[in-house]
Write a protein that holds these residues in place. Sequence first.
Motif, short mmCIF file in Angstrom:
data_model
loop_
_atom_site.label_atom_id
_atom_site.label_comp_id
_atom_site.label_asym_id
_atom_site.label_seq_id
_atom_site.Cartn_x
_atom_site.Cartn_y
_atom_site.Cartn_z
N ASN A 1 0.68 -1.27 -0.05
CA ASN A 1 -0.07 0.02 0.19
C ASN A 1 0.86 1.28 0.18
OD1 ASN A 1 -2.25 -1.36 -0.05
ND2 ASN A 1 -2.90 -1.06 1.85
N TYR A 2 1.95 1.22 0.69
CA TYR A 2 2.72 2.40 0.82
C TYR A 2 3.44 2.65 -0.37
CZ TYR A 2 6.73 5.45 2.58
OH TYR A 2 7.64 6.28 2.67
N GLY A 3 4.10 1.53 -0.99
CA GLY A 3 4.44 1.88 -2.30
C GLY A 3 3.73 2.35 -3.64
N MET A 4 2.64 2.07 -3.47
CA MET A 4 1.63 2.80 -4.48
C MET A 4 1.61 4.08 -4.33
SD MET A 4 -1.54 -0.01 -4.93
CE MET A 4 -2.05 0.38 -3.57
N ASN A 5 2.29 4.67 -3.51
CA ASN A 5 1.71 6.21 -3.26
C ASN A 5 3.26 7.21 -3.08
OD1 ASN A 5 -1.14 6.25 -2.87
ND2 ASN A 5 -0.46 4.77 -1.21
N VAL A 6 4.05 6.39 -3.31
CA VAL A 6 5.61 6.67 -3.17
C VAL A 6 6.40 6.69 -4.31
CG1 VAL A 6 5.43 7.05 -0.63
CG2 VAL A 6 6.60 5.32 -1.76
N ASP A 7 7.43 7.27 -4.53
CA ASP A 7 8.57 6.87 -5.71
C ASP A 7 8.99 5.64 -5.10
OD1 ASP A 7 11.31 7.46 -4.30
OD2 ASP A 7 10.10 8.92 -3.60
N LEU A 8 9.67 4.96 -6.31
CA LEU A 8 10.38 3.89 -6.09
C LEU A 8 11.28 3.62 -5.18
CD1 LEU A 8 10.55 0.76 -6.96
CD2 LEU A 8 12.13 1.51 -8.91
N PRO A 9 12.06 4.53 -5.43
CA PRO A 9 13.40 4.40 -4.17
C PRO A 9 12.82 4.48 -2.83
CG PRO A 9 14.23 6.07 -5.77
CD PRO A 9 12.63 5.59 -5.88
N SER A 10 11.78 5.35 -2.27
CA SER A 10 10.97 5.23 -1.12
C SER A 10 10.59 3.97 -0.66
CB SER A 10 10.16 6.45 -1.00
OG SER A 10 10.69 7.83 -1.28
N GLY A 11 9.70 3.49 -1.84
CA GLY A 11 9.24 2.23 -1.55
C GLY A 11 10.06 1.11 -1.00
N LEU A 12 11.25 1.06 -2.02
CA LEU A 12 12.21 -0.09 -1.38
C LEU A 12 12.93 0.26 -0.10
CD1 LEU A 12 13.99 0.12 -5.10
CD2 LEU A 12 12.71 -1.78 -4.18
N THR A 13 12.91 1.52 0.17
CA THR A 13 13.72 1.89 1.62
C THR A 13 12.75 1.21 2.50
OG1 THR A 13 15.10 3.71 0.73
CG2 THR A 13 14.37 3.46 3.09
N HIS A 14 11.46 1.41 2.43
CA HIS A 14 10.57 1.08 3.43
C HIS A 14 10.29 -0.40 3.49
CE1 HIS A 14 6.67 1.61 5.76
NE2 HIS A 14 6.40 0.53 5.04
N GLU A 15 10.42 -1.00 2.30
CA GLU A 15 10.28 -2.54 2.34
C GLU A 15 11.58 -3.03 2.87
OE1 GLU A 15 9.67 -5.41 -1.41
OE2 GLU A 15 11.89 -4.51 -1.50
N MET A 16 12.64 -2.51 2.86
CA MET A 16 14.06 -2.96 3.37
C MET A 16 13.77 -2.87 4.94
SD MET A 16 17.70 -1.88 3.01
CE MET A 16 17.62 -0.13 3.59
N LYS A 17 13.40 -1.70 5.47
CA LYS A 17 13.38 -1.63 6.72
C LYS A 17 12.36 -2.55 7.47
CE LYS A 17 14.75 3.24 6.85
NZ LYS A 17 15.91 2.86 7.79
N SER A 18 11.15 -2.76 6.69
CA SER A 18 10.20 -3.82 7.33
C SER A 18 10.73 -5.07 7.26
CB SER A 18 8.99 -3.73 6.29
OG SER A 18 8.31 -2.46 6.45
N TRP A 19 11.54 -5.44 6.21
CA TRP A 19 12.21 -6.69 6.08
C TRP A 19 13.00 -7.01 7.41
CZ3 TRP A 19 17.32 -8.67 5.54
CH2 TRP A 19 17.28 -10.09 5.00
N VAL A 20 13.90 -6.13 7.71
CA VAL A 20 14.89 -6.00 8.77
C VAL A 20 14.21 -6.18 10.10
CG1 VAL A 20 16.55 -4.91 10.06
CG2 VAL A 20 16.64 -4.77 7.54
N PHE A 21 12.95 -5.36 10.14
CA PHE A 21 12.32 -5.26 11.40
C PHE A 21 11.62 -6.98 11.92
CE2 PHE A 21 7.67 -5.61 12.74
CZ PHE A 21 7.82 -5.28 13.93
N LEU A 22 11.39 -7.36 10.74
CA LEU A 22 10.65 -8.74 11.02
C LEU A 22 11.80 -9.89 11.68
CD1 LEU A 22 8.74 -9.12 8.04
CD2 LEU A 22 7.86 -9.09 10.00
N PHE A 23 13.28 -9.51 11.41
CA PHE A 23 13.98 -10.40 12.21
C PHE A 23 14.08 -10.19 13.73
CE2 PHE A 23 15.14 -11.10 8.10
CZ PHE A 23 16.02 -12.32 7.75
N SER A 24 13.40 -9.30 14.16
CA SER A 24 13.17 -8.96 15.48
C SER A 24 11.99 -9.87 16.21
CB SER A 24 13.03 -7.65 15.83
OG SER A 24 11.89 -7.23 15.40
N THR A 25 11.26 -10.63 15.30
CA THR A 25 10.17 -11.21 15.77
C THR A 25 10.29 -12.69 16.08
OG1 THR A 25 9.37 -11.92 13.42
CG2 THR A 25 8.88 -9.30 14.46
N GLU A 26 9.54 -13.28 16.74
CA GLU A 26 9.48 -14.86 17.09
C GLU A 26 9.09 -15.52 15.96
OE1 GLU A 26 7.72 -16.10 20.61
OE2 GLU A 26 8.65 -14.50 21.87
#
Length: 259
Positions: free
Chosen positions: A214-239
Amino acid sequence: MELNTLLYEKDSGIGVITLNRPKTLNALNDELIKELSILIDNISEDDEVQAVIISGGDKVFAAGGDIAFMLNAGPLMAEEFIEAIRKTVDKIDHLDKPVIAAVNGLALGGGCELALACDIRIAAEGATFGQPEINLGIIPGAGGTQRLTRTVGPGWAKHMVMTGMLIDTDTAFKIGLITKIVPKDQLMNEAKKIAKVLATKSPIAMKEAKRCINYGMNVDLPSGLTHEMKSWVFLFSTEDQKEGMKAFLEKRKPMFKGI
């Protein structure tokens, strides 16, 4: 919560919402929108629900807004009405759980906009989609010029919005408005089958996946890719991440907890 215009049932982690104004072909009025808004809020807080299906029943999804209600509305009343619809549709779009639209019959105007807010749309053979507001001297006001464009592209969005012409399931499938066509008697079974698959996934990863798209549809590609990467990294803190990868290596089904 007492519901007059909706039916709701919950089973095995799946919440099923059925629009229930059969005499008006499930036309969206203020009461239905208010009940749907409250119900989505409740589902958002219900940890037992991992996936949602929105249906209109066996004959029709929703034939649009209640024209009799809108006929004599002035600008202020019209604004209040469409803002309530938009906010409710936005709640579905932003719900941190996957939502499936199971479309039977007509999905027109506000009904099509409601389906567009869902993450996955499947339809029964013979279903019909459209944004015919132009024929009433108005335009779509709850996402039809925006979500439709993001879903099928500006060419088909302009075709549907500017001509007011309706499209069949084959066309809807070809342009990406829906992802599957099924026999009428199999629609809910197929929707529940997909919902059961969604309900087995990590709730926290599912939430991040939906947010990223949803976020990526409303921003430019670099911003969407950065958001995706941060979300990916965040998930490594989960059980759930540990459980998912451990289960893969142990060749068993993961037991996700959403943490």
